[in-house]
Design a protein around this motif. Structure first.
Motif, PDB file in Angstrom:
ATOM      1  N   ARG A 275       0.848  -1.195   0.000  1.00  0.00           N
ATOM      2  CA  ARG A 275       0.000   0.000   0.000  1.00  0.00           C
ATOM      3  C   ARG A 275       0.884   1.244   0.000  1.00  0.00           C
ATOM      4  O   ARG A 275       1.890   1.293   0.707  1.00  0.00           O
TER       5      ARG A 275
ATOM      6  N   PHE B  76      -7.645   2.597  -4.513  1.00  0.00           N
ATOM      7  CA  PHE B  76      -8.776   2.238  -3.669  1.00  0.00           C
ATOM      8  C   PHE B  76      -9.842   3.325  -3.836  1.00  0.00           C
ATOM      9  O   PHE B  76      -9.512   4.518  -3.876  1.00  0.00           O
TER      10      PHE B  76
ATOM     11  N   ASN C  52     -12.078   4.957  -2.071  1.00  0.00           N
ATOM     12  CA  ASN C  52     -12.199   6.078  -1.135  1.00  0.00           C
ATOM     13  C   ASN C  52     -10.825   6.567  -0.699  1.00  0.00           C
ATOM     14  O   ASN C  52      -9.936   5.756  -0.425  1.00  0.00           O
TER      15      ASN C  52
ATOM     16  N   TYR D 104      -5.850   2.015  11.855  1.00  0.00           N
ATOM     17  CA  TYR D 104      -5.869   1.610  10.458  1.00  0.00           C
ATOM     18  C   TYR D 104      -6.461   0.205  10.364  1.00  0.00           C
ATOM     19  O   TYR D 104      -5.907  -0.742  10.928  1.00  0.00           O
ATOM     20  N   PHE D 105      -7.597   0.110   9.679  1.00  0.00           N
ATOM     21  CA  PHE D 105      -8.259  -1.186   9.482  1.00  0.00           C
ATOM     22  C   PHE D 105      -7.866  -1.703   8.103  1.00  0.00           C
ATOM     23  O   PHE D 105      -8.451  -1.324   7.088  1.00  0.00           O
TER      24      PHE D 105
ATOM     25  N   ASP E 217      -8.115  -4.552   6.601  1.00  0.00           N
ATOM     26  CA  ASP E 217      -9.046  -5.353   5.811  1.00  0.00           C
ATOM     27  C   ASP E 217     -10.072  -4.481   5.082  1.00  0.00           C
ATOM     28  O   ASP E 217     -10.630  -4.881   4.058  1.00  0.00           O
ATOM     29  N   GLN E 218     -10.299  -3.257   5.609  1.00  0.00           N
ATOM     30  CA  GLN E 218     -11.238  -2.335   4.958  1.00  0.00           C
ATOM     31  C   GLN E 218     -10.509  -1.205   4.228  1.00  0.00           C
ATOM     32  O   GLN E 218     -11.143  -0.348   3.611  1.00  0.00           O
ATOM     33  N   GLU E 219      -9.169  -1.183   4.341  1.00  0.00           N
ATOM     34  CA  GLU E 219      -8.360  -0.083   3.802  1.00  0.00           C
ATOM     35  C   GLU E 219      -8.888   1.249   4.322  1.00  0.00           C
ATOM     36  O   GLU E 219      -9.090   2.208   3.577  1.00  0.00           O
ATOM     37  N   LYS E 220      -9.094   1.306   5.631  1.00  0.00           N
ATOM     38  CA  LYS E 220      -9.724   2.487   6.219  1.00  0.00           C
ATOM     39  C   LYS E 220      -8.915   2.990   7.411  1.00  0.00           C
ATOM     40  O   LYS E 220      -8.512   2.208   8.271  1.00  0.00           O
TER      41      LYS E 220
END
Length: 383
Positions: free
Chosen positions: A150, A177, A179, A237-238, A240-243
């Motif tokens: 990433r 990604f 968002n 930082y999540f 698995d959700q790229e959030k």
């Protein structure tokens, strides 16, 4: 260092790293004039102690259609097998900002004197919803448990700044990604973003960029072009959700955490494997006029490297000059027990250095009469 004329301009730190016993420091550099211009290259210096530096030839110079108008800021990621790779922003023949790769010609050279540009450059062009001259400054990449890389790239659309997230399996083919990692109105361009983990325990130890577990929080730092200041967010930082969810979005600390209130911008950090710490560098563009810069022959300087870690309260970053700075201190002079009254001065003799580090400890006998400063009424940057 190559010097084609007598006037030089230093700007953003780029791609600092520790590699095979050597610290590497790259930086935005104009060899022709003490101004920021279309001839920007990646200057390159190396050191064994972060204090004494050896200047090398430029690592990257404008030479291809994808970077002919300048080799701008970026980062270095060390791929498996101890293989450093540069991702940098090029200004192409249309003055569009695109992302490019470069790799060392000789991995056995600890100074990494020569770099070659990737045959598939440019690997990224500005996506829709982003201005063609507002897409730059990729971060050091992090690798998730799924093996994917990433990277965050700064962007803008009008007055909205964005931190765009891309991911890749091979470091050459990247997907956006949907968002943004973060977006903010009225900030202008998100310049020189940085994204790294810090231990929540408050230890001063640093963390490798790809570490992601319950022992860390993440820091998202951006340089707001409109404000010319460095802001950062602490959060979770999540992967698995790229959030990324900032603490403030969860009802946590103040959203507007400023990294440095002084003339400090475009900072870049790296994890120092040698001493297990995270080191941060920033550019000081100074306050001189362009005419002053031409007269002195240079413009801009790099600040002293600083170690960063998370405060034990979990609400802010701590910073301190790296321990190696102590090597610069000698011939100490101490004066104790002097009484100072209003308007008096104290001369310190015996110092002939061009630079001096002064540490002063005041004892105030009537502290209860001291003026109180209300944080809400004082702008520390102006102060």
């Amino acid at each position: 260092m190559k010097i084609e004329s007598g006037c030089l301009h230093h700007a953003d730190p780029n791609g600092p790293m520790y590699y095979k016993g050597v610290y590497h420091f790259f930086y935005q550099f104009n060899p022709y004039a003490p101004t920021f211009g279309r001839h920007m290259v990646w200057g390159h210096s190396v050191s064994y102690d972060l204090i004494n530096w050896i200047h090398l030839n430029h690592a990257l110079e404008p030479s291809e259609s994808y970077d002919i108008n300048g080799c701008y800021s970026g980062s270095i990621t060390i791929l498996p097998g101890e293989k450093p790779i540069i991702m940098y922003t090029g200004s192409d023949s249309n003055k569009h900002q695109v992302q490019n790769l470069a790799v060392p010609k000789n991995l056995s050279d600890p100074f990494l004197r020569e770099w070659e540009k990737h045959p598939q450059n440019p690997i990224l062009i500005p996506p829709s919803g982003v201005e063609v001259d507002g897409f730059r400054d990729p971060t050091t990449a992090l690798q998730g448990s799924d093996g994917k890389w990433r990277v965050i790239i700064g962007a803008k659309n009008g007055d909205e700044g964005k931190a765009l997230l891309y991911y890749s399996e091979d470091f050459v083919h990247w997907k956006l990604f949907p968002n943004p990692m973060y977006a903010s109105e009225n900030t202008g361009m998100f310049e020189c973003p940085d994204f790294f983990p810090v231990y929540i325990s408050g230890t001063k130890n640093g963390v490798d960029t790809s570490v992601h577990n319950s022992s860390v929080k993440h820091v998202l730092k951006t340089s707001y072009q409109n404000k010319q200041l460095e802001y950062y967010f602490l959060g979770d930082y999540f992967l698995d959700q790229e959030k990324f969810v900032a603490d403030a979005d969860l009802g946590g600390p103040n959203l507007n955490l400023i990294l440095d209130h002084g003339m400090f911008y475009a900072s870049k950090s790296f994890f120092d494997y040698a001493k297990n710490r995270r080191i941060l560098w920033g550019w000081s563009k100074e306050c001189d006029t362009t005419q002053d810069d031409y007269e002195k022959g240079w413009a801009g300087l790099q600040s002293i490297p600083r170690q960063v870690w998370l405060h034990t309260n979990g609400k802010m970053l701590m910073q301190w000059p790296i321990e190696e700075v102590e090597k610069l201190r000698e011939n100490q002079i101490s004066i104790k027990g002097e009484k100072l009254v209003g308007g008096s001065s104290l001369e310190v003799s015996g110092i002939t250095a061009s630079q001096a580090d002064v540490e002063v400890l005041f004892e105030l006998p009537e502290l209860e009469n001291a003026e109180f400063l209300d944080e809400s009424e004082v702008d520390p940057h102006l102060l």
